[in-house]
Scaffold this motif. Structure first.
Motif, PDB file in Angstrom:
ATOM      1  N   ALA A 235     -69.967  58.082 -43.707  1.00 31.48           N
ATOM      2  CA  ALA A 235     -69.179  57.936 -44.928  1.00 31.48           C
ATOM      3  C   ALA A 235     -70.041  58.107 -46.172  1.00 31.48           C
ATOM      4  CB  ALA A 235     -68.506  56.564 -44.946  1.00 31.48           C
ATOM      5  N   ILE A 236     -69.436  58.658 -47.227  1.00 34.53           N
ATOM      6  CA  ILE A 236     -70.108  58.786 -48.517  1.00 34.53           C
ATOM      7  C   ILE A 236     -70.041  57.433 -49.224  1.00 34.53           C
ATOM      8  CG2 ILE A 236     -70.058  59.902 -50.784  1.00 34.53           C
ATOM      9  CD1 ILE A 236     -68.824  62.353 -49.382  1.00 34.53           C
ATOM     10  N   ARG A 237     -71.201  56.906 -49.579  1.00 37.33           N
ATOM     11  CA  ARG A 237     -71.255  55.609 -50.246  1.00 37.33           C
ATOM     12  C   ARG A 237     -71.223  55.756 -51.756  1.00 37.33           C
ATOM     13  NH1 ARG A 237     -75.567  52.560 -51.882  1.00 37.33           N
ATOM     14  NH2 ARG A 237     -77.036  53.916 -50.783  1.00 37.33           N
ATOM     15  N   ARG A 238     -71.847  56.825 -52.267  1.00 34.92           N
ATOM     16  CA  ARG A 238     -71.935  57.005 -53.725  1.00 34.92           C
ATOM     17  C   ARG A 238     -72.164  58.471 -54.031  1.00 34.92           C
ATOM     18  NH1 ARG A 238     -75.968  56.905 -57.922  1.00 34.92           N
ATOM     19  NH2 ARG A 238     -77.533  57.108 -56.278  1.00 34.92           N
ATOM     20  N   LEU A 239     -71.520  58.963 -55.090  1.00 38.60           N
ATOM     21  CA  LEU A 239     -71.674  60.344 -55.535  1.00 38.60           C
ATOM     22  C   LEU A 239     -72.440  60.359 -56.850  1.00 38.60           C
ATOM     23  CD1 LEU A 239     -70.533  63.107 -54.416  1.00 38.60           C
ATOM     24  CD2 LEU A 239     -68.815  62.956 -56.222  1.00 38.60           C
ATOM     25  N   PHE A 240     -73.260  61.395 -57.055  1.00 39.23           N
ATOM     26  CA  PHE A 240     -74.000  61.507 -58.312  1.00 39.23           C
ATOM     27  C   PHE A 240     -74.243  62.973 -58.638  1.00 39.23           C
ATOM     28  CE2 PHE A 240     -77.084  60.925 -54.847  1.00 39.23           C
ATOM     29  CZ  PHE A 240     -77.956  62.005 -55.029  1.00 39.23           C
ATOM     30  N   LEU A 241     -74.650  63.231 -59.868  1.00 41.73           N
ATOM     31  CA  LEU A 241     -74.999  64.575 -60.301  1.00 41.73           C
ATOM     32  C   LEU A 241     -76.505  64.768 -60.194  1.00 41.73           C
ATOM     33  CD1 LEU A 241     -72.694  64.973 -63.440  1.00 41.73           C
ATOM     34  CD2 LEU A 241     -72.374  65.951 -61.157  1.00 41.73           C
ATOM     35  N   SER A 242     -76.892  66.001 -59.877  1.00 44.82           N
ATOM     36  CA  SER A 242     -78.304  66.308 -59.644  1.00 44.82           C
ATOM     37  C   SER A 242     -78.642  67.662 -60.253  1.00 44.82           C
ATOM     38  CB  SER A 242     -78.573  66.322 -58.129  1.00 44.82           C
ATOM     39  OG  SER A 242     -79.831  66.903 -57.833  1.00 44.82           O
ATOM     40  N   ASP A 243     -79.909  67.834 -60.584  1.00 42.76           N
ATOM     41  CA  ASP A 243     -80.378  69.151 -61.033  1.00 42.76           C
ATOM     42  C   ASP A 243     -80.783  70.017 -59.849  1.00 42.76           C
ATOM     43  OD1 ASP A 243     -82.732  67.986 -60.164  1.00 42.76           O
ATOM     44  OD2 ASP A 243     -83.721  68.023 -62.114  1.00 42.76           O
ATOM     45  N   GLY A 244     -80.487  69.550 -58.653  1.00 40.30           N
ATOM     46  CA  GLY A 244     -80.845  70.263 -57.432  1.00 40.30           C
ATOM     47  C   GLY A 244     -82.031  69.656 -56.727  1.00 40.30           C
ATOM     48  N   LYS A 245     -82.751  68.800 -57.457  1.00 42.67           N
ATOM     49  CA  LYS A 245     -83.930  68.158 -56.887  1.00 42.67           C
ATOM     50  C   LYS A 245     -83.815  66.641 -56.915  1.00 42.67           C
ATOM     51  CE  LYS A 245     -86.908  71.974 -58.410  1.00 42.67           C
ATOM     52  NZ  LYS A 245     -88.068  72.345 -59.272  1.00 42.67           N
ATOM     53  N   GLN A 246     -83.305  66.113 -58.025  1.00 41.89           N
ATOM     54  CA  GLN A 246     -83.236  64.664 -58.164  1.00 41.89           C
ATOM     55  C   GLN A 246     -81.969  64.263 -58.906  1.00 41.89           C
ATOM     56  OE1 GLN A 246     -86.723  63.637 -60.420  1.00 41.89           O
ATOM     57  NE2 GLN A 246     -86.045  64.689 -62.265  1.00 41.89           N
ATOM     58  N   GLU A 247     -81.624  62.998 -58.794  1.00 47.20           N
ATOM     59  CA  GLU A 247     -80.434  62.477 -59.452  1.00 47.20           C
ATOM     60  C   GLU A 247     -80.621  62.464 -60.964  1.00 47.20           C
ATOM     61  OE1 GLU A 247     -77.760  58.351 -59.617  1.00 47.20           O
ATOM     62  OE2 GLU A 247     -79.229  58.660 -58.015  1.00 47.20           O
ATOM     63  N   LEU A 248     -79.550  62.768 -61.678  1.00 48.69           N
ATOM     64  CA  LEU A 248     -79.545  62.698 -63.136  1.00 48.69           C
ATOM     65  C   LEU A 248     -78.760  61.463 -63.566  1.00 48.69           C
ATOM     66  CD1 LEU A 248     -78.711  66.409 -64.031  1.00 48.69           C
ATOM     67  CD2 LEU A 248     -80.957  65.322 -64.064  1.00 48.69           C
ATOM     68  N   ALA A 249     -79.270  60.773 -64.559  1.00 50.74           N
ATOM     69  CA  ALA A 249     -78.522  59.646 -65.123  1.00 50.74           C
ATOM     70  C   ALA A 249     -77.243  60.178 -65.749  1.00 50.74           C
ATOM     71  CB  ALA A 249     -79.364  58.924 -66.163  1.00 50.74           C
ATOM     72  N   PHE A 277     -64.162  63.441 -53.004  1.00 50.36           N
ATOM     73  CA  PHE A 277     -65.421  63.336 -53.747  1.00 50.36           C
ATOM     74  C   PHE A 277     -65.752  64.624 -54.509  1.00 50.36           C
ATOM     75  CE2 PHE A 277     -65.777  59.864 -50.740  1.00 50.36           C
ATOM     76  CZ  PHE A 277     -66.326  58.859 -51.523  1.00 50.36           C
ATOM     77  N   SER A 278     -65.752  65.779 -53.828  1.00 54.26           N
ATOM     78  CA  SER A 278     -66.230  66.999 -54.485  1.00 54.26           C
ATOM     79  C   SER A 278     -65.211  67.639 -55.425  1.00 54.26           C
ATOM     80  CB  SER A 278     -66.682  68.026 -53.430  1.00 54.26           C
ATOM     81  OG  SER A 278     -65.593  68.448 -52.637  1.00 54.26           O
ATOM     82  N   SER A 279     -63.918  67.336 -55.262  1.00 54.46           N
ATOM     83  CA  SER A 279     -62.903  67.926 -56.136  1.00 54.46           C
ATOM     84  C   SER A 279     -62.377  66.975 -57.198  1.00 54.46           C
ATOM     85  CB  SER A 279     -61.711  68.440 -55.309  1.00 54.46           C
ATOM     86  OG  SER A 279     -62.068  69.584 -54.570  1.00 54.46           O
ATOM     87  N   VAL A 280     -62.338  65.672 -56.898  1.00 54.29           N
ATOM     88  CA  VAL A 280     -61.740  64.721 -57.833  1.00 54.29           C
ATOM     89  C   VAL A 280     -62.803  63.838 -58.489  1.00 54.29           C
ATOM     90  CG1 VAL A 280     -60.005  62.911 -58.135  1.00 54.29           C
ATOM     91  CG2 VAL A 280     -59.614  64.732 -56.461  1.00 54.29           C
ATOM     92  N   ILE A 281     -63.509  63.041 -57.694  1.00 51.96           N
ATOM     93  CA  ILE A 281     -64.482  62.104 -58.259  1.00 51.96           C
ATOM     94  C   ILE A 281     -65.611  62.831 -58.981  1.00 51.96           C
ATOM     95  CG2 ILE A 281     -66.173  60.310 -57.657  1.00 51.96           C
ATOM     96  CD1 ILE A 281     -64.273  59.387 -55.468  1.00 51.96           C
ATOM     97  N   ALA A 282     -65.944  64.047 -58.544  1.00 49.34           N
ATOM     98  CA  ALA A 282     -67.006  64.824 -59.210  1.00 49.34           C
ATOM     99  C   ALA A 282     -66.740  64.969 -60.696  1.00 49.34           C
ATOM    100  CB  ALA A 282     -67.132  66.201 -58.557  1.00 49.34           C
TER     101      ALA A 282
END
Length: 393
Positions: A235-249, A277-282
């Protein structure tokens, strides 16, 4: 100036409101959707009958298919879902621009020689291809200019197989407008008479990342979807945005003022069916989204997907609502009540009463069980869903 809060009872569907919308769609309500993918395209096509004013915030973080080929070639946001929604909202009648619609919707075969496919693009640029030849000036000139910009920037090894011509035109327009999506989305909307507003939630080349229950962390939308790679099996616990390498605030990726304004103009906000997650929460991850929504006093509804969602592995309806609320309340402020960002959950009659009661017990939010499907119990009936949303405004 004093403010008062007015509440009303809504009949679902409300025949009077539906009839009013059908008779004057140009005056139709501004229903704002946070979505992506193709799950909402059928509803969007139906919605054109009721309103020309719907607003669609689309995720530009897709990392699969032909969109990923463009992302890798040009270091740009994904445009496939944006083009797809533009086409769903376009005027498809003879009064629209059927020739331009046909070009934007054209896709190359999955199998084919690279040289032959590249030669076909050259024919389009030169105006010799039937699809571009059919388009009158000055539209043809502008479209060919975007395709020319694309060809000049495309690497020699660019893979044209399964490429959407509309995506190539969007990419060329993006490159021609200082690497900005909004100008080319505006132009394309005008070209095919789009009945609504389509925007990327943020105009940046970012990736989705997720922390999983089993302790893994994955980066990339296609890692989540289970369509092009093996399922996560966790299961996905948490979604975040990334620059491809690390999480962005979140603060590093703010919602633009122009998109904040669209939220401030909405008559209803909908978190629609689609990959959770990828279509709505994103779309809810950029800083300011939760605050902009919480500031509005209007109906805010979640319509959960029917059938199996690979991204909602093992999640009950209440768990899905919690996942939706998490980024919104985090941005709006921990003290915010859930009803500031979500007022109702609209479920089909196939959803069990126990599932809806669990949501209400956990969040205090009402779940409405309605007849929202047709012949296919795993798909919402577009007309029923549109008329329900229209009735809530």
């Amino acid at each position: 100036m004093s403010k008062i809060r007015i509440q009303r009872e809504a009949r679902l569907p409300d025949d009077l409101r539906v009839s009013r919308a059908l008779s004057a769609p140009h005056l139709g309500p501004r229903i704002l959707f946070f979505s992506g993918g193709s799950a909402l395209n059928g509803v969007s096509r139906q919605l054109k009958r009721y309103s020309y004013n719907s607003i669609h915030m689309i995720t530009p973080f897709d990392s699969g298919g032909s969109s990923q080929v463009l992302r890798e070639a040009f270091d740009m946001p994904a445009v496939g879902d944006l083009r797809s929604r533009l086409m769903a909202l376009a005027d498809e009648t003879e009064l629209g621009q059927p020739d331009i619609y046909a070009l934007f919707s054209h896709r190359f075969p999955k199998e084919g020689g690279q040289a032959a496919l590249r030669a076909e693009v050259d024919e389009m640029v030169e105006g010799r291809h039937p699809l571009t030849k059919a388009i009158s000036q000055p539209m043809r000139m502008l479209i060919c200019a975007f395709l020319t910009a694309f060809i000049k920037a495309a690497p020699v090894e660019f893979d044209y197989r399964n490429a959407s011509i509309g995506n190539l035109i969007l990419a060329g327009g993006y490159l021609s407008n200082d690497r900005q999506l909004e100008p080319v989305l505006f132009l394309m909307s005008k070209m095919v008479d789009v009945r609504g507003t389509v925007r990327a939630v943020v105009d940046r080349n970012l990736q989705l990342g997720a922390d999983l229950e089993d302790g893994r962390q994955v980066i990339g939308q296609r890692q989540l979807s289970g369509k092009e790679v093996p399922p996560l099996n966790s299961a996905i616990r948490r979604l975040f945005l990334s620059d491809g390498k690390q999480e962005l605030a979140a603060e590093a990726v703010p919602l633009s003022k122009r998109n904040q304004k669209l939220v401030s103009q909405a008559d209803l906000i909908c978190y629609p069916p689609g990959s959770l997650f990828s279509s709505v929460i994103a779309n809810l991850l950029p800083a300011g989204v939760g605050r902009a929504i919480a500031a509005r006093d209007l109906p805010k509804v979640y319509v959960p997907s029917l059938g199996d969602d690979p991204e909602a592995l093992g999640l009950s309806l209440a768990d899905q609502v919690d996942a939706l609320l998490a980024p919104l309340l985090r941005d709006a402020g921990a003290a915010s009540n859930p009803d500031r960002v979500l007022t109702h959950i609209l479920c089909d009659l196939s959803t069990s009463e126990d599932a809806t009661k669990e949501v209400t017990a956990r969040t205090g939010l009402p779940c409405l069980r309605l007849d929202l499907t047709g012949d296919n119990p795993l798909r919402y009936d577009p007309q029923k869903l549109c008329e329900t949303l229209i009735s809530l405004v």
